[in-house]
Motif scaffolding. Sequence first.
Motif, PDB file in Angstrom:
ATOM      1  N   PRO A   1       3.576  -5.070  11.689  1.00 53.07           N
ATOM      2  CA  PRO A   1       3.415  -4.165  10.542  1.00 53.07           C
ATOM      3  C   PRO A   1       1.987  -4.125  10.021  1.00 53.07           C
ATOM      4  N   PRO A   2       1.562  -2.971   9.536  1.00 53.25           N
ATOM      5  CA  PRO A   2       0.278  -2.883   8.830  1.00 53.25           C
ATOM      6  C   PRO A   2       0.429  -3.441   7.423  1.00 53.25           C
ATOM      7  N   ASP A   3      -0.654  -3.465   6.683  1.00 50.31           N
ATOM      8  CA  ASP A   3      -0.607  -3.930   5.299  1.00 50.31           C
ATOM      9  C   ASP A   3      -0.233  -2.814   4.329  1.00 50.31           C
TER      10      ASP A   3
ATOM     11  N   THR B   1     -11.548   8.657  -3.902  1.00 48.61           N
ATOM     12  CA  THR B   1     -10.881   8.019  -5.038  1.00 48.61           C
ATOM     13  C   THR B   1      -9.622   7.298  -4.566  1.00 48.61           C
ATOM     14  N   LEU B   2      -8.861   7.950  -3.695  1.00 47.25           N
ATOM     15  CA  LEU B   2      -7.676   7.320  -3.120  1.00 47.25           C
ATOM     16  C   LEU B   2      -8.057   6.082  -2.310  1.00 47.25           C
ATOM     17  N   ALA B   3      -9.128   6.187  -1.544  1.00 52.42           N
ATOM     18  CA  ALA B   3      -9.558   5.044  -0.731  1.00 52.42           C
ATOM     19  C   ALA B   3      -9.935   3.849  -1.606  1.00 52.42           C
ATOM     20  N   ARG B   4     -10.564   4.106  -2.740  1.00 56.88           N
ATOM     21  CA  ARG B   4     -10.913   3.001  -3.643  1.00 56.88           C
ATOM     22  C   ARG B   4      -9.662   2.377  -4.259  1.00 56.88           C
ATOM     23  N   LEU B   5      -8.650   3.219  -4.501  1.00 63.67           N
ATOM     24  CA  LEU B   5      -7.373   2.711  -4.994  1.00 63.67           C
ATOM     25  C   LEU B   5      -6.721   1.809  -3.951  1.00 63.67           C
ATOM     26  N   VAL B   6      -6.806   2.220  -2.687  1.00 64.68           N
ATOM     27  CA  VAL B   6      -6.280   1.399  -1.598  1.00 64.68           C
ATOM     28  C   VAL B   6      -7.012   0.064  -1.538  1.00 64.68           C
ATOM     29  N   ALA B   7      -8.329   0.103  -1.685  1.00 63.37           N
ATOM     30  CA  ALA B   7      -9.126  -1.128  -1.610  1.00 63.37           C
ATOM     31  C   ALA B   7      -8.692  -2.138  -2.658  1.00 63.37           C
ATOM     32  N   ASP B   8      -8.252  -1.644  -3.805  1.00 62.74           N
ATOM     33  CA  ASP B   8      -7.838  -2.539  -4.894  1.00 62.74           C
ATOM     34  C   ASP B   8      -6.540  -3.279  -4.589  1.00 62.74           C
ATOM     35  N   VAL B   9      -5.712  -2.732  -3.696  1.00 61.83           N
ATOM     36  CA  VAL B   9      -4.405  -3.346  -3.455  1.00 61.83           C
ATOM     37  C   VAL B   9      -4.306  -4.038  -2.102  1.00 61.83           C
ATOM     38  N   LEU B  10      -5.295  -3.832  -1.219  1.00 70.30           N
ATOM     39  CA  LEU B  10      -5.222  -4.456   0.092  1.00 70.30           C
ATOM     40  C   LEU B  10      -5.429  -5.963  -0.021  1.00 70.30           C
ATOM     41  N   PRO B  11      -4.690  -6.734   0.756  1.00 65.07           N
ATOM     42  CA  PRO B  11      -4.915  -8.179   0.764  1.00 65.07           C
ATOM     43  C   PRO B  11      -6.229  -8.515   1.452  1.00 65.07           C
TER      44      PRO B  11
ATOM     45  N   PRO C   1      14.420  -4.931   3.095  1.00 68.73           N
ATOM     46  CA  PRO C   1      13.027  -4.867   2.659  1.00 68.73           C
ATOM     47  C   PRO C   1      12.082  -4.541   3.816  1.00 68.73           C
ATOM     48  N   LEU C   2      11.016  -3.823   3.505  1.00 70.26           N
ATOM     49  CA  LEU C   2       9.966  -3.534   4.474  1.00 70.26           C
ATOM     50  C   LEU C   2       8.811  -4.510   4.264  1.00 70.26           C
ATOM     51  N   PRO C   3       8.079  -4.849   5.325  1.00 69.96           N
ATOM     52  CA  PRO C   3       6.973  -5.792   5.185  1.00 69.96           C
ATOM     53  C   PRO C   3       5.678  -5.152   4.715  1.00 69.96           C
ATOM     54  N   PHE C   4       5.740  -3.907   4.244  1.00 67.15           N
ATOM     55  CA  PHE C   4       4.535  -3.217   3.770  1.00 67.15           C
ATOM     56  C   PHE C   4       4.933  -2.197   2.706  1.00 67.15           C
ATOM     57  N   PRO C   5       4.037  -1.903   1.754  1.00 63.28           N
ATOM     58  CA  PRO C   5       4.300  -0.819   0.801  1.00 63.28           C
ATOM     59  C   PRO C   5       4.107   0.540   1.463  1.00 63.28           C
TER      60      PRO C   5
END
Length: 386
Positions: free
Chosen positions: A105-107, A366-376, A128-132
């Motif tokens: 699975p991806p993150d 803007t979406l990419a920066r939002l992704v950066a905030d939630v990536l492990p 449950p899925l292993p990713f959002p």
Amino acid sequence: MGPSVLVLEASVGSGHTRAAEAIAAALEIETPESVVGTKDILEEAGWIYRAVYRSFYVSLARHAPILLDGLYTLSDSLPLWCRTFLFFLDRREFSDYLEGLLDCPPDLVICTHFLPLEILSGLRRKGPLPFPVWGVVTDVHPHALWIYPGIDRYVVPTSRSASELLSRTEGMTEIDVLGIPVHPEFETARSSGDLKSEWGVPFRPTILILSGGQGVGSLVPVLDSFREQGGEALNIVAVAGKNKRLLEQCLRWARDHESAGLWIHVLGFVGNIHEWMTLSDVVITKPGGLSVFESLSLGKPLLLLPPRGGQERLNRDTVVQSGAGVALRHPEQAGPVVRRLLGNRTELERMSENSKRLGKPGAARTLARLVADVLPAGAGRKKEEK
């Protein structure tokens, strides 16, 4: 290896693919440590399923837009049994791909089409899925086909889109109003003057006429509306997309009608549409989500052709209500409306300002920066096939 993000789309038309490409490009800029993959999920289906799924919408849009509009309205309130049946069919079709996705699975998974949202939501109901899972809605109206339980986050174009989605999800998911993501290349396009010099376009008002990536509809009535019009000389750039028959019609029209006062350039499917939009003063297009928001992101006044399907009707209404565009009841109105706008620069500038305000330039980043905030941090995965 950094965290991994998979962007899933389904190549029905070109808008969903363009949105996926935009998000992937923005992620590579804003999260250079991440591993970004894009996937057309239809490529994992059998050839019959794939052919029917792709051709059904395009055929209706080209030949039966009234029927398409009716189906859009009818399917906007799908009962639970219908959703369950669709999931059952699609789960069988994509079982091998889903098994591989769960094994490695991806993150994060971001979907720019409702088909992967439906499949992943159905899987989540099983466990449950292993990713959002995030959904990026590529039209202004969040149709029922986009809305499924268990989706962690939705990205929508406008505050009204968010309100409609909130009323349907009852606050069970996060919603961000970012616009429709368009490729970062729209932010870095060169000046109109430089592009006109490079492409040999005369330095005078330029009108861009679009028919979507699949070349839906006829552009000839639009072109006819510029015949024997008075006023200043014009450039017309007509883009026929992947429709070879439409391309030939436009080329034939150009050969018959080009004159000193009307410079005409005809193109098929192009990979640099951001440059042709940049050098144009007005864009005439069918109101598909991506073509509209790409134009809006550059602040272009829009003339919107009659819609083909309910989502285009609602896209058109949003643009007109915001003051960024004019709805054409008939393609033959295009020429006179363009002449009127070119004769009223104040109105044209006002439309341009409203256009950029609605378009939310930079939505993909803007979406990419939002992704950066939630990536492990440091969660590496195998890169998905592009």
